[in-house]
Each structure stands twice: as C-alpha cells, then as structure tokens.
Design a protein around this motif. Structure first.
Motif, PDB file in Angstrom:
ATOM      1  N   VAL A  98       0.835  -1.200   0.000  1.00 41.28           N
ATOM      2  CA  VAL A  98       0.000   0.000   0.000  1.00 41.28           C
ATOM      3  C   VAL A  98       0.873   1.255   0.000  1.00 41.28           C
ATOM      4  CG1 VAL A  98      -0.205   0.068   2.521  1.00 41.28           C
ATOM      5  CG2 VAL A  98      -1.979   1.113   1.089  1.00 41.28           C
ATOM      6  N   ASP A  99       2.041   1.192   0.629  1.00 43.83           N
ATOM      7  CA  ASP A  99       2.925   2.355   0.624  1.00 43.83           C
ATOM      8  C   ASP A  99       3.399   2.686  -0.783  1.00 43.83           C
ATOM      9  OD1 ASP A  99       2.700   2.669   3.350  1.00 43.83           O
ATOM     10  OD2 ASP A  99       4.488   1.497   3.813  1.00 43.83           O
ATOM     11  N   GLN A 100       3.689   1.663  -1.574  1.00 43.96           N
ATOM     12  CA  GLN A 100       4.090   1.901  -2.966  1.00 43.96           C
ATOM     13  C   GLN A 100       2.968   2.580  -3.744  1.00 43.96           C
ATOM     14  OE1 GLN A 100       5.517  -2.371  -3.412  1.00 43.96           O
ATOM     15  NE2 GLN A 100       6.707  -1.370  -5.007  1.00 43.96           N
ATOM     16  N   VAL A 101       1.752   2.073  -3.559  1.00 41.33           N
ATOM     17  CA  VAL A 101       0.615   2.638  -4.286  1.00 41.33           C
ATOM     18  C   VAL A 101       0.341   4.072  -3.827  1.00 41.33           C
ATOM     19  CG1 VAL A 101      -1.847   2.403  -4.778  1.00 41.33           C
ATOM     20  CG2 VAL A 101      -0.394   0.365  -4.677  1.00 41.33           C
ATOM     21  N   ARG A 102       0.411   4.306  -2.538  1.00 41.67           N
ATOM     22  CA  ARG A 102       0.166   5.663  -2.034  1.00 41.67           C
ATOM     23  C   ARG A 102       1.232   6.640  -2.534  1.00 41.67           C
ATOM     24  NH1 ARG A 102      -1.427   3.826   4.114  1.00 41.67           N
ATOM     25  NH2 ARG A 102      -3.654   3.387   3.714  1.00 41.67           N
ATOM     26  N   GLU A 103       2.474   6.198  -2.592  1.00 43.15           N
ATOM     27  CA  GLU A 103       3.531   7.060  -3.110  1.00 43.15           C
ATOM     28  C   GLU A 103       3.274   7.380  -4.579  1.00 43.15           C
ATOM     29  OE1 GLU A 103       6.801   9.351  -3.756  1.00 43.15           O
ATOM     30  OE2 GLU A 103       5.895   8.741  -1.842  1.00 43.15           O
ATOM     31  N   MET A 104       2.811   6.377  -5.332  1.00 39.98           N
ATOM     32  CA  MET A 104       2.464   6.615  -6.733  1.00 39.98           C
ATOM     33  C   MET A 104       1.344   7.640  -6.846  1.00 39.98           C
ATOM     34  SD  MET A 104      -0.237   5.586  -8.943  1.00 39.98           S
ATOM     35  CE  MET A 104      -0.790   3.998  -8.337  1.00 39.98           C
ATOM     36  N   ILE A 105       0.334   7.519  -5.998  1.00 35.18           N
ATOM     37  CA  ILE A 105      -0.793   8.447  -6.040  1.00 35.18           C
ATOM     38  C   ILE A 105      -0.336   9.870  -5.718  1.00 35.18           C
ATOM     39  CG2 ILE A 105      -2.974   9.054  -4.918  1.00 35.18           C
ATOM     40  CD1 ILE A 105      -3.502   6.042  -4.606  1.00 35.18           C
ATOM     41  N   ARG A 106       0.593   9.998  -4.767  1.00 35.47           N
ATOM     42  CA  ARG A 106       1.106  11.338  -4.431  1.00 35.47           C
ATOM     43  C   ARG A 106       1.800  11.986  -5.628  1.00 35.47           C
ATOM     44  NH1 ARG A 106       1.948   9.151   0.887  1.00 35.47           N
ATOM     45  NH2 ARG A 106       3.967   8.286   0.315  1.00 35.47           N
ATOM     46  N   ARG A 107       2.475  11.178  -6.416  1.00 38.52           N
ATOM     47  CA  ARG A 107       3.148  11.711  -7.597  1.00 38.52           C
ATOM     48  C   ARG A 107       2.158  12.228  -8.640  1.00 38.52           C
ATOM     49  NH1 ARG A 107       7.833   7.205  -8.981  1.00 38.52           N
ATOM     50  NH2 ARG A 107       8.982   7.335  -7.004  1.00 38.52           N
ATOM     51  N   LEU A 108       0.959  11.681  -8.621  1.00 37.40           N
ATOM     52  CA  LEU A 108      -0.022  12.055  -9.643  1.00 37.40           C
ATOM     53  C   LEU A 108      -0.587  13.445  -9.434  1.00 37.40           C
ATOM     54  CD1 LEU A 108      -2.024   8.703 -10.033  1.00 37.40           C
ATOM     55  CD2 LEU A 108       0.078   9.437 -11.158  1.00 37.40           C
ATOM     56  N   VAL A 109      -0.301  14.035  -8.285  1.00 32.22           N
ATOM     57  CA  VAL A 109      -0.787  15.396  -8.024  1.00 32.22           C
ATOM     58  C   VAL A 109      -0.122  16.394  -8.970  1.00 32.22           C
ATOM     59  CG1 VAL A 109      -0.886  17.244  -6.306  1.00 32.22           C
ATOM     60  CG2 VAL A 109      -1.305  14.871  -5.619  1.00 32.22           C
ATOM     61  N   THR A 110       1.136  16.158  -9.292  1.00 31.18           N
ATOM     62  CA  THR A 110       1.862  17.050 -10.205  1.00 31.18           C
ATOM     63  C   THR A 110       1.607  16.656 -11.654  1.00 31.18           C
ATOM     64  OG1 THR A 110       3.833  15.654 -10.147  1.00 31.18           O
ATOM     65  CG2 THR A 110       3.646  17.391  -8.483  1.00 31.18           C
ATOM     66  N   LYS A 111       1.871  17.560 -12.566  1.00 33.96           N
ATOM     67  CA  LYS A 111       1.703  17.290 -13.987  1.00 33.96           C
ATOM     68  C   LYS A 111       2.863  16.437 -14.506  1.00 33.96           C
ATOM     69  CE  LYS A 111      -0.883  21.514 -15.050  1.00 33.96           C
ATOM     70  NZ  LYS A 111      -0.923  22.757 -15.875  1.00 33.96           N
ATOM     71  N   PRO A 112       2.663  15.723 -15.623  1.00 38.37           N
ATOM     72  CA  PRO A 112       3.770  14.993 -16.227  1.00 38.37           C
ATOM     73  C   PRO A 112       4.953  15.915 -16.510  1.00 38.37           C
ATOM     74  CG  PRO A 112       1.703  14.348 -17.240  1.00 38.37           C
ATOM     75  CD  PRO A 112       1.387  15.505 -16.342  1.00 38.37           C
ATOM     76  N   THR A 113       6.153  15.359 -16.484  1.00 41.09           N
ATOM     77  CA  THR A 113       7.373  16.152 -16.572  1.00 41.09           C
ATOM     78  C   THR A 113       7.698  16.607 -17.985  1.00 41.09           C
ATOM     79  OG1 THR A 113       8.272  14.944 -14.677  1.00 41.09           O
ATOM     80  CG2 THR A 113       9.841  16.162 -16.039  1.00 41.09           C
ATOM     81  N   MET A 114       7.583  15.699 -18.960  1.00 41.36           N
ATOM     82  CA  MET A 114       8.108  15.973 -20.300  1.00 41.36           C
ATOM     83  C   MET A 114       7.035  16.070 -21.378  1.00 41.36           C
ATOM     84  SD  MET A 114      11.559  13.618 -20.198  1.00 41.36           S
ATOM     85  CE  MET A 114      12.163  14.338 -21.742  1.00 41.36           C
TER      86      MET A 114
END
Length: 324
Positions: A98-114
């Motif tokens: 669940v920690d991996q999934v939650r960390e992934m979800i936190r990253r989705l708050v920002t826009k894609p990089t490239m």
C-alpha cells in the motif's frame, strides 16, 4: 520481427493499443491479461514508451523516463535476510504494498514532466496487498488527466471485479511455432536446431517457457515429466530421477523454470484429456499455479519442490492404478 511491431507476437494486442492511442478518447486503464511468459512485461514497457513519446522523438527508455512509473515486488527486508542466514524459510521479495501505491498516487498530483501523458505500470496487479488494491481502486475511480494505468495479471480473476470493470482488457495469445523459433534465435542465438525444436514442442506457445527450456537445459527434465504422466511413478523412481536432473543446489531461476514447465505440461495435457481424467489434472494444475504465484516471493527447498512437482504429475498419470 516486422518493422511496425517492436516485439515478436501479440500483433492483435499491439494494433488495438495503437488504435486507441490514435483515438480522441483513450481509455485510462488497461488490463494486460494472459498466462506467464507471453511477453506482457515487455509489451507494457513498450506501450508506455509509445504513450509518453513526443512527436518526432525516438521511443524513450521506459526504465529511465520520468513519466513512466513501474510498481513491482520489493526486495525482502532485513528480517527475511536473518531467516535466510539461519537456514529458515524466507521471503525473497515482498508483494506490492500500500505504501508503494500511495507514493504513486502522491506523484499524480503534479503534472507529467516531459509532456502531457504519463504511464503507471503495475506488475503484477493480481499479487498485491489487500490495502494496496483498495488504494489502487480509488486512483482508478478518479484518474488525473493524462494518466494511464497498465495492469499486468497472470490470473485476472484474482483482481476485484470493481478493478476489472474499470479496465479495457488486452488478451495475450500463445505464439505460433515460427514466432517461438524467432524469439529463441533472437535471445539465444547459440542454440542448436534440435534444442529449439524440443523447446517449441514443450512450450505450447509460451516464449518464456521456451527460452527457459533452452537456457536451463530442461530437455531431460521435460522427458521425465512426460514419462511420469504416461506411466505413473508407483516406485518413486522417476521422481528420484527428476530430482537428480534438477541437481542438489539448482539455481533459483532453474527451479522457477522447471515449475513453469510443469504448469505448461499439465495445461496442455488438460486440453487433450478424457473427461474422467480432467478433474485430477485441474486439481494438480491449480496446486502448481498456487506454487507458481508464491514462487517469485518465497524461497522453496529445491528437493521438496521437485518432489512436489513430480508427485502432482504422478497423481494425474494414466492409468490411475499406477499411482499410490
């Protein structure tokens, strides 16, 4: 391999993916479904690279691109290392947490990089902690714009129906003999023709099984498996020979390759078995599938594993009276 297909086989799935990329409304979640060894991981990485590639640029390296996130099994922790040192059964890896999934979800708050798209690969999605599955479901219900999920599943039926219902399914098919031969020649160019023919016959359409057959020299093991299926093993002699062929200290990869070969052998046997024999084959295949599901994360005693495989094959043998 054709110029427009970046890997061997799975043309229908690739064409469906490309067609979706060209459409105005790309589905946000995809389920890559099929048995082990059919190339789902390679497909997912190539598809993700195609998804985030900017026009006019070469296809990027999916392992390095900042807008491709891959969730996989974690290495075992210190407690498991201690068990290994003490000679006790231990986990080699941990399920997606669940920690991996939650960390992934936190990253989705920002826009894609490239660019304006990003890809999330979850491999395997059907082998996650329960809490991780629930966290993933929330992300699938409200995906950020430009975010696309690629879920890999060997047994899609193990996923929650609510997750499956939110995914567009890409089904992976067995490769034909010509495609299998091409895969072996490409990845193991030193292989000889006789070994390739034996591997193709044993693999029944699975490039992973075919490559493992050649790489780990499983010809003798396959012949013994087939002999057990045909004759039974009342005196346990064939199981003993199977253990000898496996070796006293086989590499873990060789153990896993043998396990997958046994599953493939039973699956093929089931397809041509009489109704009276099918139930035994289904039960044995189910047990091997459970072992195969556990195998990536748990360490097994090599001798016990090969005897378990031999026993399951013997339990399905013809005739039934030859099995104790």
């Amino acid at each position: 391999m054709s110029d427009d297909l970046p890997f061997i086989g799975q043309r229908a799935a690739w064409n469906e993916w490309l067609s979706a990329l060209d459409s105005e409304r790309m589905h946000h979640a995809w389920l890559l479904a099929g048995s082990k060894g059919l190339g789902k991981a390679a497909f997912a990485r190539t598809a993700a690279a195609q998804l985030v590639r900017n026009p006019g640029e070469p296809r990027p390296d999916p392992e390095m691109h900042p807008d491709i996130h891959i969730l996989e099994h974690l290495p075992a922790n210190d407690d498991e290392a201690k068990k290994k040192a003490e000679g006790k059964p231990y986990q080699t890896k941990r399920n997606i947490s669940v920690d991996q999934v939650r960390e992934m979800i936190r990253r989705l708050v920002t826009k894609p990089t490239m660019g304006d798209r990003r890809a999330i690969i979850i491999d395997p999605a059907d082998d996650m902690e329960k809490s991780a599955v629930n966290a993933l479901l929330k992300a699938l219900e409200e995906p950020p714009a430009g975010t696309y999920f690629l879920l890999l599943a060997h047994q899609p039926g193990r996923l929650l129906p609510t997750i499956r219902s939110r995914c567009r399914v890409l089904r992976f098919a067995a490769l034909d003999e010509g495609e299998l031969d091409e895969v072996i020649r490409r990845d193991l160019p030193q292989s000889d023709a006789e070994t390739r023919r034996a591997a193709i016959a044993a693999a029944h359409g699975s490039p992973g099984v075919a490559l493992n057959f050649v790489e780990h020299d499983l010809g003798a093991i396959h012949r013994l498996m087939m002999q057990i299926l045909r004759e039974g093993d009342y005196e346990y002699q064939l199981r003993g020979s199977l253990a000898e062929e496996m070796g006293a200290r086989p590499a873990r990869d060789r153990q896993l390759a043998t396990l997958e070969l046994a599953r493939t052998v039973l699956a093929n046997e089931l397809a041509q078995a009489s109704p009276a024999r099918q139930m035994r084959l289904i039960e044995a295949h189910g047990t091997l599938t459970k072992l195969s599901t556990q195998a990536p994360t748990y360490n097994f005693d090599a001798g016990l594993l090969i005897m378990e495989i031999g026993g399951l094959l013997a339990s399905t043998a013809m005739p039934r009276e030859a099995v104790r």
